[in-house]
Design a protein around this motif. Sequence first.
Motif, PDB file in Angstrom:
ATOM      1  N   LEU A  98       0.863  -1.178   0.000  1.00  0.00           N
ATOM      2  CA  LEU A  98       0.000   0.000   0.000  1.00  0.00           C
ATOM      3  C   LEU A  98       0.898   1.227   0.000  1.00  0.00           C
ATOM      4  N   LEU A  99       0.746   2.064  -0.993  1.00  0.00           N
ATOM      5  CA  LEU A  99       1.554   3.269  -1.091  1.00  0.00           C
ATOM      6  C   LEU A  99       0.945   4.370  -0.223  1.00  0.00           C
ATOM      7  N   LYS A 100       1.766   4.947   0.642  1.00  0.00           N
ATOM      8  CA  LYS A 100       1.286   6.028   1.508  1.00  0.00           C
ATOM      9  C   LYS A 100       1.191   7.340   0.718  1.00  0.00           C
ATOM     10  N   PRO A 101       0.223   8.195   1.040  1.00  0.00           N
ATOM     11  CA  PRO A 101      -0.895   7.943   1.951  1.00  0.00           C
ATOM     12  C   PRO A 101      -1.870   6.935   1.344  1.00  0.00           C
ATOM     13  N   VAL A 102      -2.299   5.999   2.165  1.00  0.00           N
ATOM     14  CA  VAL A 102      -3.118   4.890   1.696  1.00  0.00           C
ATOM     15  C   VAL A 102      -4.523   5.380   1.334  1.00  0.00           C
ATOM     16  N   SER A 103      -4.978   5.001   0.153  1.00  0.00           N
ATOM     17  CA  SER A 103      -6.340   5.373  -0.261  1.00  0.00           C
ATOM     18  C   SER A 103      -7.283   4.218   0.049  1.00  0.00           C
ATOM     19  N   GLU A 104      -8.552   4.536   0.251  1.00  0.00           N
ATOM     20  CA  GLU A 104      -9.544   3.503   0.560  1.00  0.00           C
ATOM     21  C   GLU A 104      -9.731   2.549  -0.621  1.00  0.00           C
ATOM     22  N   ILE A 105      -9.647   3.072  -1.835  1.00  0.00           N
ATOM     23  CA  ILE A 105      -9.826   2.223  -3.027  1.00  0.00           C
ATOM     24  C   ILE A 105      -8.712   1.187  -3.087  1.00  0.00           C
ATOM     25  N   ARG A 106      -7.474   1.639  -2.875  1.00  0.00           N
ATOM     26  CA  ARG A 106      -6.334   0.717  -2.932  1.00  0.00           C
ATOM     27  C   ARG A 106      -6.399  -0.295  -1.789  1.00  0.00           C
ATOM     28  N   LEU A 107      -6.820   0.169  -0.613  1.00  0.00           N
ATOM     29  CA  LEU A 107      -6.944  -0.741   0.527  1.00  0.00           C
ATOM     30  C   LEU A 107      -8.025  -1.780   0.266  1.00  0.00           C
ATOM     31  N   GLN A 108      -9.118  -1.356  -0.372  1.00  0.00           N
ATOM     32  CA  GLN A 108     -10.202  -2.303  -0.696  1.00  0.00           C
ATOM     33  C   GLN A 108      -9.691  -3.408  -1.612  1.00  0.00           C
ATOM     34  N   GLU A 109      -8.843  -3.048  -2.579  1.00  0.00           N
ATOM     35  CA  GLU A 109      -8.268  -4.043  -3.486  1.00  0.00           C
ATOM     36  C   GLU A 109      -7.415  -5.049  -2.710  1.00  0.00           C
ATOM     37  N   ALA A 110      -6.610  -4.537  -1.788  1.00  0.00           N
ATOM     38  CA  ALA A 110      -5.753  -5.411  -0.988  1.00  0.00           C
ATOM     39  C   ALA A 110      -6.583  -6.332  -0.101  1.00  0.00           C
ATOM     40  N   VAL A 111      -7.646  -5.789   0.485  1.00  0.00           N
ATOM     41  CA  VAL A 111      -8.527  -6.577   1.347  1.00  0.00           C
ATOM     42  C   VAL A 111      -9.191  -7.701   0.551  1.00  0.00           C
ATOM     43  N   THR A 112      -9.637  -7.394  -0.659  1.00  0.00           N
ATOM     44  CA  THR A 112     -10.265  -8.410  -1.509  1.00  0.00           C
ATOM     45  C   THR A 112      -9.299  -9.555  -1.775  1.00  0.00           C
ATOM     46  N   ARG A 113      -8.033  -9.213  -2.100  1.00  0.00           N
ATOM     47  CA  ARG A 113      -7.032 -10.260  -2.359  1.00  0.00           C
ATOM     48  C   ARG A 113      -6.741 -11.074  -1.104  1.00  0.00           C
ATOM     49  N   LEU A 114      -6.673 -10.393   0.032  1.00  0.00           N
ATOM     50  CA  LEU A 114      -6.419 -11.099   1.297  1.00  0.00           C
ATOM     51  C   LEU A 114      -7.536 -12.086   1.612  1.00  0.00           C
ATOM     52  N   LYS A 115      -8.766 -11.668   1.423  1.00  0.00           N
ATOM     53  CA  LYS A 115      -9.902 -12.547   1.687  1.00  0.00           C
ATOM     54  C   LYS A 115      -9.853 -13.779   0.786  1.00  0.00           C
ATOM     55  N   GLU A 116      -9.459 -13.581  -0.482  1.00  0.00           N
ATOM     56  CA  GLU A 116      -9.359 -14.704  -1.417  1.00  0.00           C
ATOM     57  C   GLU A 116      -8.280 -15.680  -0.973  1.00  0.00           C
ATOM     58  N   ARG A 117      -7.138 -15.140  -0.555  1.00  0.00           N
ATOM     59  CA  ARG A 117      -6.035 -16.003  -0.114  1.00  0.00           C
ATOM     60  C   ARG A 117      -6.406 -16.780   1.143  1.00  0.00           C
ATOM     61  N   LEU A 118      -7.064 -16.096   2.055  1.00  0.00           N
ATOM     62  CA  LEU A 118      -7.450 -16.760   3.301  1.00  0.00           C
ATOM     63  C   LEU A 118      -8.517 -17.823   3.067  1.00  0.00           C
ATOM     64  N   SER A 119      -9.491 -17.528   2.227  1.00  0.00           N
ATOM     65  CA  SER A 119     -10.577 -18.492   1.985  1.00  0.00           C
ATOM     66  C   SER A 119     -10.084 -19.712   1.215  1.00  0.00           C
ATOM     67  N   SER A 120      -9.106 -19.507   0.326  1.00  0.00           N
ATOM     68  CA  SER A 120      -8.571 -20.632  -0.453  1.00  0.00           C
ATOM     69  C   SER A 120      -7.378 -21.280   0.232  1.00  0.00           C
ATOM     70  N   LYS A 121      -7.032 -20.726   1.414  1.00  0.00           N
ATOM     71  CA  LYS A 121      -5.917 -21.253   2.215  1.00  0.00           C
ATOM     72  C   LYS A 121      -4.609 -21.322   1.419  1.00  0.00           C
ATOM     73  N   GLN A 122      -4.379 -20.227   0.683  1.00  0.00           N
ATOM     74  CA  GLN A 122      -3.117 -20.128  -0.053  1.00  0.00           C
ATOM     75  C   GLN A 122      -1.955 -20.017   0.923  1.00  0.00           C
ATOM     76  N   PRO A 123      -0.797 -20.598   0.607  1.00  0.00           N
ATOM     77  CA  PRO A 123       0.362 -20.468   1.493  1.00  0.00           C
ATOM     78  C   PRO A 123       0.850 -19.031   1.554  1.00  0.00           C
ATOM     79  N   VAL A 124       1.459 -18.685   2.668  1.00  0.00           N
ATOM     80  CA  VAL A 124       2.007 -17.338   2.834  1.00  0.00           C
ATOM     81  C   VAL A 124       3.162 -17.149   1.865  1.00  0.00           C
ATOM     82  N   ALA A 125       3.183 -16.005   1.184  1.00  0.00           N
ATOM     83  CA  ALA A 125       4.224 -15.738   0.190  1.00  0.00           C
ATOM     84  C   ALA A 125       5.592 -15.595   0.854  1.00  0.00           C
ATOM     85  N   ASP A 126       6.609 -16.104   0.175  1.00  0.00           N
ATOM     86  CA  ASP A 126       7.984 -16.010   0.646  1.00  0.00           C
ATOM     87  C   ASP A 126       8.539 -14.636   0.251  1.00  0.00           C
ATOM     88  N   VAL A 127       9.043 -13.879   1.221  1.00  0.00           N
ATOM     89  CA  VAL A 127       9.534 -12.526   0.938  1.00  0.00           C
ATOM     90  C   VAL A 127      11.018 -12.502   0.597  1.00  0.00           C
TER      91      VAL A 127
END
Length: 251
Positions: A98-127
């Motif tokens: 999320l690029l600061k200052p964080v916008s609600e639209i960008r945060l919504q996109e991130a939240v959508t992806r997080l929900k998909e990963r959690l519901s499909s039980k995707q493995p945590v990405a290696d950093v």
Amino acid sequence: MTTAIIADDEDLPRKELRRMLNKIWPELEILAECEHGAQALEAIHQEEPDIAFLDIRMPGMTGLDVAHAVKGRCHAVFTTAYDSYAIDAFSAGAIDYLLKPVSEIRLQEAVTRLKERLSSKQPVADVSQLMQELDKRLKSAATERIRWISASVGDTIKMFSIEKILFFSSDEKYTRVVCTDDEAHVRKPLKEIMDGLDPEQFWQVHRGTVVRADAIAKAHRDEMGKYTVELRGTSEKLKVSQAYAWRFKPM
């Protein structure tokens, strides 16, 4: 219930992110708000959140360091004020930012992806790969470190070698630059100056204060547990905020 922690060394971005998350994802439980990387690492070990929102640029232990240290334990979303040269280091969609200052639209996109990963039980990405790429880009940018500070004083331009500066402090619209035998004010915010400083050479000890590490003579702790530092070459004592007190705790 999905849980998360937020880590950012600045109060306002941390609180604003929490406010937006409460609005966009009200069922998300924020277990902890952390002011630095070491605190975030401890919170992840103790609270075991599903997600960690981590500021990349925290003093000492960065957000990337935290994610690497807890590899596999939770999904990470990085918040960053870095420009595109660093943003490009993020792989497409695998690790979110999320690029600061964080916008609600960008945060919504991130939240959508997080929900998909959690519901499909995707493995945590290696950093690891991200850390290598970002480190390479940051080292490349390091060649642009500030070497001189020029300050206008009346009709005179004062030149300060970065090697002689003891500390910088924010002073409303200006930044105060202090050396052993001179000082001046420059028309540039402290945050911008910090981008050109070596974080190993200059330590942030307060939201509005950055000091040369090797100029620190001693740190004092009062009965309330608050620190002040004394620097060689000046009689001024500088306050240390709670977020940076970890720098001075005995080993």
